[in-house]
Design a protein around this motif. Structure first.
Motif, PDB file in Angstrom:
ATOM      1  N   TYR A   1       7.574   0.425   8.146  1.00 54.79           N
ATOM      2  CA  TYR A   1       7.776  -1.058   7.642  1.00 54.79           C
ATOM      3  C   TYR A   1       6.306  -1.619   7.781  1.00 54.79           C
ATOM      4  N   TYR A   2       5.831  -2.221   6.633  1.00 53.36           N
ATOM      5  CA  TYR A   2       4.760  -2.902   6.538  1.00 53.36           C
ATOM      6  C   TYR A   2       4.731  -4.179   6.000  1.00 53.36           C
ATOM      7  N   ARG A   3       3.796  -5.414   6.112  1.00 54.92           N
ATOM      8  CA  ARG A   3       3.611  -6.456   5.580  1.00 54.92           C
ATOM      9  C   ARG A   3       2.277  -6.314   5.065  1.00 54.92           C
ATOM     10  N   PHE A   4       1.874  -6.960   3.749  1.00 54.59           N
ATOM     11  CA  PHE A   4       0.437  -6.888   3.681  1.00 54.59           C
ATOM     12  C   PHE A   4       0.019  -7.924   2.638  1.00 54.59           C
ATOM     13  N   GLY A   5      -1.206  -8.088   2.628  1.00 60.08           N
ATOM     14  CA  GLY A   5      -1.914  -9.394   1.951  1.00 60.08           C
ATOM     15  C   GLY A   5      -3.393  -8.821   1.492  1.00 60.08           C
ATOM     16  N   THR A   6      -4.339  -9.237   2.451  1.00 62.78           N
ATOM     17  CA  THR A   6      -5.420  -8.635   2.013  1.00 62.78           C
ATOM     18  C   THR A   6      -5.556  -7.238   3.039  1.00 62.78           C
ATOM     19  N   LYS A   7      -4.924  -7.065   3.776  1.00 61.91           N
ATOM     20  CA  LYS A   7      -4.640  -5.864   4.519  1.00 61.91           C
ATOM     21  C   LYS A   7      -3.337  -5.552   4.943  1.00 61.91           C
ATOM     22  N   LYS A   8      -2.991  -4.194   5.385  1.00 65.13           N
ATOM     23  CA  LYS A   8      -1.617  -3.813   5.452  1.00 65.13           C
ATOM     24  C   LYS A   8      -1.317  -3.728   7.051  1.00 65.13           C
ATOM     25  N   GLN A   9      -0.247  -4.309   7.507  1.00 67.32           N
ATOM     26  CA  GLN A   9      -0.022  -4.659   8.807  1.00 67.32           C
ATOM     27  C   GLN A   9       1.402  -4.003   9.080  1.00 67.32           C
ATOM     28  N   PRO A  10       1.525  -3.111  10.173  1.00 68.85           N
ATOM     29  CA  PRO A  10       2.567  -2.514  10.466  1.00 68.85           C
ATOM     30  C   PRO A  10       3.461  -3.462  11.207  1.00 68.85           C
TER      31      PRO A  10
END
Length: 455
Positions: free
Chosen positions: A106-115
């Motif tokens: 699972y990831y959340r993303f905006g300007t970068k991808k966060q686990p």
């Protein structure tokens, strides 16, 4: 009498004459026997890699990537059971029901991808998920994209609000990382309740408030799931979503793939629809005295035709079933290119040799509503006596755009929360790239084999 006397008194000569006569008779008999040829119509060859990608993998590496920017918060503000939240729950359940073994990340993303972990992913149904700081002030879909693999499926959830330049960037990355490497792109579009702010609209990046409270579903705000991977895994995941309840949610779905069918349509005697003609015979074999032609196997989809100089050049309507891969963009009905292989049997070489005859023409193609229709026109005056072999491979060159692309699209300056800015240019760009690849690869949607004898 003289002959009897000669035979009686010259036994050695008699024996020689008899032997020579027998040999001459046998030579005459076998010299006039026609050659034998068996023909078939095999399916177009495909690589093992391409065939594998049409099927789901047994084990799956699954990635959920959720747009964590503030523009997504409106789907859950005081909306505990929005269609957006329902879609997230359906996706979560499909990951467990669709495969025996799925390694899910699972990831959340905006300007970068966060686990993130699954517990945090489930909080995407709450406003707090979208309040994560400066790294999530802007949506960069390109930051969420991963390299593909046969057993890897990525699900990117976003409202698709991108700056104009970013749209082209995402198009290019999707084409390069997926389409050009033999993978597919699925787009699931859902209309959901919304209460919040729509960000990054148009060239000037306008923001505006929007609420669907008290409105019908036509006014709901679109959200999208991009499914990235092999066709087989995308199609199977979408099937699971439908089985788990997606049909209760208003949605649209399309798959971009330059391969529109698993198998080419053929002249199967049990499926072909064509009106019989008295001036064209359809025997089970051909025989012109020099060559006998039969099917290699009784079920081989080769159509045998016998014509004469009296055969009219009137076209015959032919209809075959068209079994497109589920969900793929529909091909443009009349945008069909033919690759013909034309041969005539030569008695000297006892082989079929290339011919430039125009004796059989297939025209007026129309591919839609689960069928392939065309006209077969035999011009008997263009054929010399003998036996011909024809093979036509039909390949599409373009796709049609579903109506919802235009209906859901907002143009520059249009602040309509029921539509998505730049949606049609984004999807059209993917369509054009997919069509370019299809033209290069020439997938065969119909292979039509004929053996024609002109008397």
């Amino acid at each position: 009498m003289k002959l009897t006397s000669d035979l009686k008194f010259q036994p050695g000569k008699i024996k020689s004459l008899v032997s020579l006569g027998a040999i001459a008779a046998i030579s005459l008999l076998f010299g006039c026997s026609p050659s034998q040829q068996s023909i078939s119509c095999p399916q177009p060859a495909s690589t093992a890699e391409a065939a594998t990608r049409l099927k789901q993998t047994s084990d799956l590496e699954l990635s959920f990537l959720i747009d964590g920017t503030l523009s997504m918060q409106g789907y859950v503000n005081d909306l505990p059971d929005s269609r957006y939240s329902k879609t997230l729950r359906l996706m979560d359940s499909a990951s467990s029901t669709g495969w025996n073994s799925a390694n899910t990340k699972y990831y959340r993303f905006g300007t970068k991808k966060q686990p993130i972990d699954r517990e945090t992913f489930l909080k995407a149904q709450l406003p707090v998920f979208y309040q994560s700081g400066s790294d999530f002030s802007t949506s960069r879909i390109d930051a969420a994209l991963a390299d593909p693999a046969d057993n890897r499926l990525s699900l990117v959830v976003t409202d698709l609000y991108q700056k104009d330049a970013d749209v082209r960037l995402v198009q290019n990355l999707l084409a390069q990382r997926y389409l050009e490497k033999g993978y597919a792109i699925g787009i699931l579009a859902v209309k959901s309740e919304f209460k919040g702010t729509v960000y990054d609209v148009g060239i000037s990046n306008q923001n505006f408030g929007y609420s669907t409270s008290g409105q019908t579903s036509r006014a709901f705000h679109p959200v999208y799931v991009m499914l990235l991977g092999s066709y087989g895994n995308i199609n199977h995941f979408f099937d699971q979503l439908q089985r788990n309840g997606l049909n209760d949610v208003e949605h649209e779905f399309v798959i971009f793939s330059p391969q529109p069918v698993a198998e080419a349509a053929v002249l199967n005697a049990n499926e072909i629809k064509t009106a019989p003609r008295k001036d064209i015979l359809q025997p089970k074999s051909l025989n012109d005295g020099r060559l006998v032609v039969r099917k290699q196997q009784p079920e081989d989809p080769v159509q045998f035709l016998v014509v004469t100089k009296k055969t009219a050049s009137q076209p015959t309507d032919v209809e075959l079933p068209y079994r497109a891969l589920k969900g793929v963009l529909p091909v443009e009905p009349t945008a069909i290119a033919l690759t013909p292989t034309l041969e005539k049997y030569q008695s000297q070489s006892k082989q079929f040799q290339p011919s430039n005859t125009q004796g059989l023409q297939l025209t007026d193609w129309n591919v839609k509503d689960g069928s392939i229709r065309f006209k077969a026109k035999i011009q008997a005056d263009q054929l010399e006596s003998g036996i011909y072999r024809f093979q036509f491979d039909a390949s599409p060159t373009d796709f049609i755009e579903p109506d919802w692309w235009k209906t859901w699209n907002a143009t520059e300056g249009n602040l309509d929360g029921a539509k998505t800015h730049n949606l049609q240019p984004f999807l059209r760009g993917l369509r054009l790239r997919t069509a370019e690849l299809m033209k290069q690869q020439k997938p065969v949607i119909a292979r039509l084999c004929y053996a024609v004898q002109k008397k």
